[in-house]
Design a protein around this motif. Structure first.
Motif, mmCIF file in Angstrom:
data_model
loop_
_atom_site.group_PDB
_atom_site.id
_atom_site.type_symbol
_atom_site.label_atom_id
_atom_site.label_comp_id
_atom_site.label_asym_id
_atom_site.label_seq_id
_atom_site.Cartn_x
_atom_site.Cartn_y
_atom_site.Cartn_z
ATOM 1 N N MET A 271 50.010 52.766 37.718
ATOM 2 C CA MET A 271 49.560 54.057 38.253
ATOM 3 C C MET A 271 50.722 54.787 38.934
ATOM 4 O O MET A 271 50.786 56.010 38.922
ATOM 5 C CB MET A 271 48.429 53.863 39.261
ATOM 6 N N THR A 272 51.583 53.993 39.569
ATOM 7 C CA THR A 272 52.826 54.544 40.118
ATOM 8 C C THR A 272 53.950 53.613 39.665
ATOM 9 O O THR A 272 53.695 52.462 39.314
ATOM 10 C CB THR A 272 52.812 54.579 41.668
ATOM 11 N N ALA A 273 55.162 54.114 39.682
ATOM 12 C CA ALA A 273 56.297 53.274 39.268
ATOM 13 C C ALA A 273 57.582 53.799 39.900
ATOM 14 O O ALA A 273 57.720 55.000 40.120
ATOM 15 C CB ALA A 273 56.418 53.280 37.750
ATOM 16 N N ASP A 274 58.489 52.864 40.171
ATOM 17 C CA ASP A 274 59.816 53.244 40.651
ATOM 18 C C ASP A 274 60.826 52.859 39.578
ATOM 19 O O ASP A 274 60.689 51.796 38.971
ATOM 20 C CB ASP A 274 60.173 52.476 41.931
ATOM 21 N N TYR A 275 61.816 53.683 39.385
ATOM 22 C CA TYR A 275 62.829 53.300 38.389
ATOM 23 C C TYR A 275 63.594 52.078 38.889
ATOM 24 O O TYR A 275 63.794 51.915 40.090
ATOM 25 C CB TYR A 275 63.742 54.483 38.056
ATOM 26 N N SER A 276 63.970 51.181 37.990
ATOM 27 C CA SER A 276 64.656 49.946 38.376
ATOM 28 C C SER A 276 66.104 50.221 38.738
ATOM 29 O O SER A 276 66.774 51.001 38.058
ATOM 30 C CB SER A 276 64.652 48.932 37.241
ATOM 31 N N LYS A 277 66.552 49.537 39.788
ATOM 32 C CA LYS A 277 67.956 49.701 40.204
ATOM 33 C C LYS A 277 68.810 48.696 39.415
ATOM 34 O O LYS A 277 69.265 47.687 39.947
ATOM 35 C CB LYS A 277 68.110 49.487 41.720
#
Ligand code: XMP
Length: 316
Positions: A271-277
């Protein structure tokens, strides 16, 4: 706390009342596989598992799917429909239209297959985020997930979606409780329309070949980096083909090729996501390998640094 054993027990009891033949669309992903195994427990030989090779599958996907169902001792019918999908998508560039066409063709194929086995029900591994994001009366349509929004209004099959109120992490737990190997349950998600939504604009056979190779490289390199302890394995990671040409240089000659975007995200329920570092050295390896492998086609690789929202995980 989600109680997977209780869910399995209650669902199989509820589903065991289904007397008619049921057909299930297996994509080889965790959701449809868990749904198929759950249904097989309840329906036994009244369940018919079908896998459609759309021509937009990941590298080695059909073979992998066959192997998993074999191991789990659940019969699986494979339909080779690549040409039909490529034909249906000819000239189509608009993402929602692509999704709808793919969804409709899927249903057509299943109706054909259902007739053969006299099935009255169609089962799908739809999850809560799929239908929440597909809109309806109360919500905006973000994108029509192909197991929801692509369904024609007049369908001759009754729909069964046993995991439609669950989230990914819960489905993974059920998979484990059903005896599906952990490695498979942790497999990253793959969209119903497959690589077609990882090709911006028209999804042709040639473009599918390019993005399939690029996706395989992204998977290989990120999994290797995680194994070597350079990073943790991201939640989902793949390549997207941007078929717009830019100028480059190869050897001492001018190159004019397409761009690949690398997408890698961390999430729990999509539903939400953060781009991977992802470490730069890993990204560089991916970039070099993609441009070397797809020399005459790709001369630029970019990394997507957007979160969801405002972006979505897939590009279409
Ligand atoms: P988006 O791109 O909407 O994706 O942020 C959320 C998650 O869902 C996957 N996805 C799909 N899964 N049918 C599916 O079963 C679909 O049509 C579909 N479209 C996207 C996507 O890969 C991500 O994990």
């Amino acid at each position: 706390m989600f109680d997977s054993d209780r869910f399995i027990q209650e669902k199989t009891t509820e589903l065991a009342n289904t007397k008619e033949n049921t057909i299930i669309a297996c994509s080889g992903g965790v959701d449809s596989t868990v749904t198929a195994i759950l249904l097989h427990k309840a329906l036994g030989k009244n369940l018919h598992c079908v896998f459609v090779d759309t021509g937009f599958m990941r590298k080695d996907e059909p073979e992998t799917v066959k192997k998993i169902f074999n191991t789990l001792k659940v019969p699986l019918t494979i339909i080779n429909a690549q040409t039909r999908f490529y034909e249906a998508l000819k000239g189509i560039t608009e993402p929602e239209q692509k999704r709808k066409i793919i969804g409709k063709l899927f249903i057509e194929l299943f109706e054909e297959e259902a007739k053969k086995v006299n099935a009255k029900n169609l089962a799908q591994g739809t999850l809560a985020p799929d239908w929440i994001e597909s809109g309806g009366q109360l919500r905006d349509t973000i994108k029509s997930h192909h197991n929801v929004g692509g369904l024609p209004e007049q369908m001759n099959l009754e729909l069964i979606e046993p995991v439609r109120d669950l989230y990914k992490d819960e489905v993974r737990k059920i998979g484990l409780a059903l005896g599906i190997p952990n490695e498979f349950c942790q497999k990253q998600p793959f969209p119903g329309p497959g690589l077609a939504v990882r090709i911006m604009g028209e999804a042709t056979e040639k473009r599918a070949e390019i993005v399939r190779k690029a996706c395989a490289i992204v998977e290989e390199e990120l999994e290797k980096a995680a194994e070597e302890g350079k990073m943790t394995l991201p939640w989902q990671y793949f390549a997207v083909l941007i078929p717009i040409k830019s100028v480059g240089v190869q050897g001492d000659a001018r190159a004019y090729g397409y761009t690949i975007a690398v997408r890698s995200v961390e999430s729990v329920d999509a539903m939400t996501a953060d781009y991977s570092k992802v470490p730069h050295e890993v990204l560089e390896k991916i970039s070099v390998k993609i441009t070397n492998t797809l020399k005459d086609k790709i001369n630029r690789v970019v990394y997507d640094i957007s979160n969801k929202p405002p972006s979505t995980i897939e590009w279409e």
